[in-house]
Scaffold this motif. Structure first.
Motif, PDB file in Angstrom:
ATOM      1  N   ASP A  27       0.788  -1.194  -0.124  1.00  0.00           N
ATOM      2  CA  ASP A  27       0.043   0.112   0.073  1.00  0.00           C
ATOM      3  C   ASP A  27       1.043   1.130   0.049  1.00  0.00           C
ATOM      4  O   ASP A  27       2.134   1.101  -0.337  1.00  0.00           O
ATOM      5  N   SER A  28       0.365   2.370   0.264  1.00  0.00           N
ATOM      6  CA  SER A  28       1.098   3.457   0.224  1.00  0.00           C
ATOM      7  C   SER A  28       2.404   3.712   1.026  1.00  0.00           C
ATOM      8  O   SER A  28       3.411   4.209   0.947  1.00  0.00           O
ATOM      9  N   ALA A  29       2.402   2.894   2.082  1.00  0.00           N
ATOM     10  CA  ALA A  29       3.194   3.091   3.217  1.00  0.00           C
ATOM     11  C   ALA A  29       4.080   1.630   3.540  1.00  0.00           C
ATOM     12  O   ALA A  29       4.973   1.803   4.158  1.00  0.00           O
ATOM     13  N   LYS A  30       3.359   0.568   3.303  1.00  0.00           N
ATOM     14  CA  LYS A  30       4.060  -0.811   3.566  1.00  0.00           C
ATOM     15  C   LYS A  30       4.106  -1.752   2.508  1.00  0.00           C
ATOM     16  O   LYS A  30       3.354  -1.649   1.432  1.00  0.00           O
ATOM     17  N   ILE A  31       4.946  -2.535   2.835  1.00  0.00           N
ATOM     18  CA  ILE A  31       5.267  -3.721   1.803  1.00  0.00           C
ATOM     19  C   ILE A  31       5.093  -5.041   2.594  1.00  0.00           C
ATOM     20  O   ILE A  31       5.497  -5.199   3.815  1.00  0.00           O
ATOM     21  N   TYR A  32       4.248  -6.017   2.063  1.00  0.00           N
ATOM     22  CA  TYR A  32       4.043  -7.237   2.690  1.00  0.00           C
ATOM     23  C   TYR A  32       4.382  -8.615   1.890  1.00  0.00           C
ATOM     24  O   TYR A  32       4.057  -8.355   0.830  1.00  0.00           O
ATOM     25  N   PHE A  33       5.169  -9.332   2.583  1.00  0.00           N
ATOM     26  CA  PHE A  33       5.455 -10.426   1.794  1.00  0.00           C
ATOM     27  C   PHE A  33       5.782 -11.608   2.813  1.00  0.00           C
ATOM     28  O   PHE A  33       5.821 -11.458   4.016  1.00  0.00           O
ATOM     29  N   SER A  34       5.742 -12.518   2.083  1.00  0.00           N
ATOM     30  CA  SER A  34       5.959 -14.034   2.948  1.00  0.00           C
ATOM     31  C   SER A  34       7.332 -14.545   2.777  1.00  0.00           C
ATOM     32  O   SER A  34       7.957 -14.609   1.378  1.00  0.00           O
ATOM     33  N   ASN A  35       8.102 -14.340   3.626  1.00  0.00           N
ATOM     34  CA  ASN A  35       9.651 -14.826   3.575  1.00  0.00           C
ATOM     35  C   ASN A  35       9.743 -16.318   3.169  1.00  0.00           C
ATOM     36  O   ASN A  35       9.251 -16.981   3.932  1.00  0.00           O
ATOM     37  N   THR A  36      10.163 -16.591   1.986  1.00  0.00           N
ATOM     38  CA  THR A  36      10.212 -17.888   1.532  1.00  0.00           C
ATOM     39  C   THR A  36      11.248 -19.096   2.144  1.00  0.00           C
ATOM     40  O   THR A  36      11.199 -20.021   1.963  1.00  0.00           O
ATOM     41  N   ASN A  37      12.396 -18.222   2.809  1.00  0.00           N
ATOM     42  CA  ASN A  37      13.280 -18.932   3.503  1.00  0.00           C
ATOM     43  C   ASN A  37      12.805 -19.410   5.049  1.00  0.00           C
ATOM     44  O   ASN A  37      13.862 -20.286   5.438  1.00  0.00           O
ATOM     45  N   TYR A  38      11.851 -18.727   5.667  1.00  0.00           N
ATOM     46  CA  TYR A  38      11.389 -19.485   6.665  1.00  0.00           C
ATOM     47  C   TYR A  38       9.963 -18.626   7.195  1.00  0.00           C
ATOM     48  O   TYR A  38       9.602 -17.928   6.251  1.00  0.00           O
ATOM     49  N   ASN A  39       9.383 -19.356   8.039  1.00  0.00           N
ATOM     50  CA  ASN A  39       7.888 -19.103   8.199  1.00  0.00           C
ATOM     51  C   ASN A  39       7.782 -17.738   8.913  1.00  0.00           C
ATOM     52  O   ASN A  39       8.180 -17.485   9.887  1.00  0.00           O
ATOM     53  N   ALA A  40       7.333 -16.635   8.047  1.00  0.00           N
ATOM     54  CA  ALA A  40       7.236 -15.234   8.501  1.00  0.00           C
ATOM     55  C   ALA A  40       6.631 -14.625   7.441  1.00  0.00           C
ATOM     56  O   ALA A  40       6.654 -14.519   6.290  1.00  0.00           O
ATOM     57  N   LEU A  41       5.458 -13.718   8.004  1.00  0.00           N
ATOM     58  CA  LEU A  41       4.897 -12.561   7.176  1.00  0.00           C
ATOM     59  C   LEU A  41       5.828 -11.101   7.564  1.00  0.00           C
ATOM     60  O   LEU A  41       5.853 -10.924   8.707  1.00  0.00           O
ATOM     61  N   MET A  42       6.551 -10.826   6.477  1.00  0.00           N
ATOM     62  CA  MET A  42       7.361  -9.760   6.869  1.00  0.00           C
ATOM     63  C   MET A  42       6.667  -8.307   6.323  1.00  0.00           C
ATOM     64  O   MET A  42       5.963  -8.435   5.284  1.00  0.00           O
ATOM     65  N   ILE A  43       6.530  -7.248   7.170  1.00  0.00           N
ATOM     66  CA  ILE A  43       5.977  -6.132   7.119  1.00  0.00           C
ATOM     67  C   ILE A  43       7.213  -5.013   7.043  1.00  0.00           C
ATOM     68  O   ILE A  43       7.860  -4.800   7.925  1.00  0.00           O
ATOM     69  N   VAL A  44       7.274  -4.643   5.785  1.00  0.00           N
ATOM     70  CA  VAL A  44       8.524  -3.615   5.687  1.00  0.00           C
ATOM     71  C   VAL A  44       7.889  -2.033   5.615  1.00  0.00           C
ATOM     72  O   VAL A  44       7.161  -1.861   4.823  1.00  0.00           O
ATOM     73  N   ASP A  45       8.533  -1.126   6.380  1.00  0.00           N
ATOM     74  CA  ASP A  45       8.122   0.431   6.210  1.00  0.00           C
ATOM     75  C   ASP A  45       8.766   0.969   5.221  1.00  0.00           C
ATOM     76  O   ASP A  45      10.202   0.920   5.249  1.00  0.00           O
ATOM     77  N   LYS A  46       8.069   1.569   4.111  1.00  0.00           N
ATOM     78  CA  LYS A  46       8.732   1.995   3.049  1.00  0.00           C
ATOM     79  C   LYS A  46       9.560   3.212   3.350  1.00  0.00           C
ATOM     80  O   LYS A  46      10.462   3.622   2.531  1.00  0.00           O
ATOM     81  N   ALA A  47       9.177   4.103   4.191  1.00  0.00           N
ATOM     82  CA  ALA A  47      10.079   5.221   4.551  1.00  0.00           C
ATOM     83  C   ALA A  47      11.496   4.864   5.078  1.00  0.00           C
ATOM     84  O   ALA A  47      12.303   5.658   4.712  1.00  0.00           O
ATOM     85  N   THR A  48      11.492   3.942   5.654  1.00  0.00           N
ATOM     86  CA  THR A  48      12.818   3.720   6.419  1.00  0.00           C
ATOM     87  C   THR A  48      13.553   2.326   5.649  1.00  0.00           C
ATOM     88  O   THR A  48      14.622   1.970   6.252  1.00  0.00           O
ATOM     89  N   TRP A  49      12.894   1.405   5.130  1.00  0.00           N
ATOM     90  CA  TRP A  49      13.126   0.003   4.645  1.00  0.00           C
ATOM     91  C   TRP A  49      13.639  -0.780   5.897  1.00  0.00           C
ATOM     92  O   TRP A  49      14.561  -1.360   5.831  1.00  0.00           O
ATOM     93  N   THR A  50      12.824  -0.574   6.882  1.00  0.00           N
ATOM     94  CA  THR A  50      13.043  -1.130   8.057  1.00  0.00           C
ATOM     95  C   THR A  50      11.716  -2.317   8.343  1.00  0.00           C
ATOM     96  O   THR A  50      10.812  -2.071   7.964  1.00  0.00           O
ATOM     97  N   VAL A  51      12.319  -3.710   8.500  1.00  0.00           N
ATOM     98  CA  VAL A  51      11.118  -4.525   8.843  1.00  0.00           C
ATOM     99  C   VAL A  51      10.550  -4.431  10.114  1.00  0.00           C
ATOM    100  O   VAL A  51      11.087  -4.523  11.289  1.00  0.00           O
ATOM    101  N   GLU A  52       9.280  -3.715   9.930  1.00  0.00           N
ATOM    102  CA  GLU A  52       8.490  -3.509  11.174  1.00  0.00           C
ATOM    103  C   GLU A  52       7.936  -4.522  11.776  1.00  0.00           C
ATOM    104  O   GLU A  52       8.032  -4.390  13.252  1.00  0.00           O
ATOM    105  N   LYS A  53       7.487  -5.604  11.418  1.00  0.00           N
ATOM    106  CA  LYS A  53       7.075  -6.923  11.859  1.00  0.00           C
ATOM    107  C   LYS A  53       7.376  -8.052  11.223  1.00  0.00           C
ATOM    108  O   LYS A  53       7.500  -8.092   9.967  1.00  0.00           O
TER     109      LYS A  53
END
Length: 380
Positions: A27-53
């Protein structure tokens, strides 16, 4: 090279822990993806490119890989389609809650084969099957209900089934190794079957007017039209990227009036190429390098994904994303370098310990000093 370094290199395939995606939603602020290398939903903050959750997917082991190879955002939710997981995970962006919906019976032999793709139409998501034994399914994200589309009935062989978008209402389907092509119109609920001039089809793409395909038993790139039949055929001469006069291709995609190919050689090196129609030859435009020195394993089919006017090529095993400007053939490789916080480090360390991995294989993400600080209770 000391023993530990060599041992780490030999084990990189089994113990890789870096971020990797085969698809994403945003969306306008976040990127959401499933990490294919281990079990995790990753939420990335676009402004800082930090893994938020970092959120584990429910009902899955912590170190599970390749759970989801496709995801789509709709109605304020992100739907992660099954691959190795046999259920869909749905993440509600506003509430932060996760729901699980099973769409395959784990007792069935076909349940763990292939992966589901998707097509969005009329506010609904259609799950496109990846193998024989699966059906076309519709999911209403807002209502959290779904059904099997029994009118969609094509004779699926015991082969991988791949799909591609044509427009807002139609998608095409084909089985690798066969010559049949199917066009589904969701607005009319119809399926048309076509026979391509060649057998043993490997990959197909659509440019808005014509289909393009490559096969497993020729070195030709073929342009084909539903009304006119074969439009053109480009016999490709061998060079350093060809093996036994065949095209070692693992993906093709049309964008901006050009046909792009992802090609590999026997040393597991990968290159982006483009078909030069005027010179009737394939040109290598970019050699893809793995930031970790070597690819963790042979790539499966890449996911070509449009991003505005550009084209992205997502390589899940390498954990690399390549951006292509179709009109100029300019290519830029995006090395995955998301910044991680304490939560992400903790989750990564726990996975590493579960797998008995060497802890310094990903500098800045997991090393021995970080591990000591982690279990000493310090986040600095």
């Amino acid at each position: 090279m000391d023993y530990r370094e060599k041992n780490n290199r030999d084990r990189i395939t089994e113990y890789r822990v870096f971020y990797s995606m085969s698809d994403f939603a945003e969306d306008s602020a976040k990127i959401y993806f499933s990490n294919t290398n281990y079990n995790a939903l990753m939420i990335v903050d676009k402004a800082t490119w930090t893994v938020e959750k970092t959120i584990p997917f429910e009902d899955e082991k912590r170190a599970a890989q390749n759970l989801h190879l496709r995801c789509v955002k709709a109605a304020g939710k992100v739907c992660f389609l099954p691959a190795e997981a046999q259920h869909m995970h749905v993440y509600d962006i506003e509430s932060g809650k996760q729901s699980v919906y099973r769409i395959a019976d784990p007792r069935e032999e076909t349940a763990v084969q292939g992966f589901w793709d998707y097509f969005a139409y009329d506010g609904k998501i259609y799950f496109l099957p990846g193998c024989a034994g699966q059906k076309l399914c519709m999911w209403d994200v807002g209502m959290n209900t779904g059904r099997t589309e029994n009118w969609w009935n094509i004779p699926l062989e015991d082969a991988a089934v791949l799909h591609g978008s044509m427009d807002e209402e139609r998608f095409f389907s084909f089985m690798q190794g066969f010559e049949r092509l199917y066009v589904t119109d969701l607005s009319k609920k119809t399926v048309e079957e076509f026979r391509l001039p060649d057998e043993h089809i490997k990959y197909v793409t659509y440019d808005g007017q014509d289909f393009w395909y490559v096969t497993t038993d020729t070195a030709d790139i073929v342009c084909w039209n539903r009304e006119r039949g074969e439009v053109d055929r480009y016999p490709i001469k061998g060079d350093v990227w060809w093996e036994k006069d065949l095209i070692p291709c693992i993906g093709i995609h049309c964008a901006g009036g050009h046909l792009f190919l992802l090609i590999y050689n026997m040393t597991v090196a990968y290159a982006l190429c483009v078909l030069d129609r005027e010179k009737r030859e394939v040109k290598k435009i970019y050699s893809i390098n793995c930031a970790r020195g070597e690819f963790a394993g042979p790539e499966l089919e890449p996911n070509f994904k449009r991003a505005g006017n550009d084209l992205l090529c997502l390589l899940k095993n390498a954990g690399e994303t390549v951006r292509i400007v179709p009109n100029t053939w300019e290519v830029k490789q995006h090395i995955e370098d998301f910044r991680s916080g304490a939560q992400e480090r903790n989750y990564t360390f726990d996975i590493l310990l579960d797998k008995g991995a060497l802890l310094y294989e990903e500098p800045g993400i997991a090393d021995l000093d970080m591990l000591i600080r982690h279990y000493a209770g310090s986040e600095d």
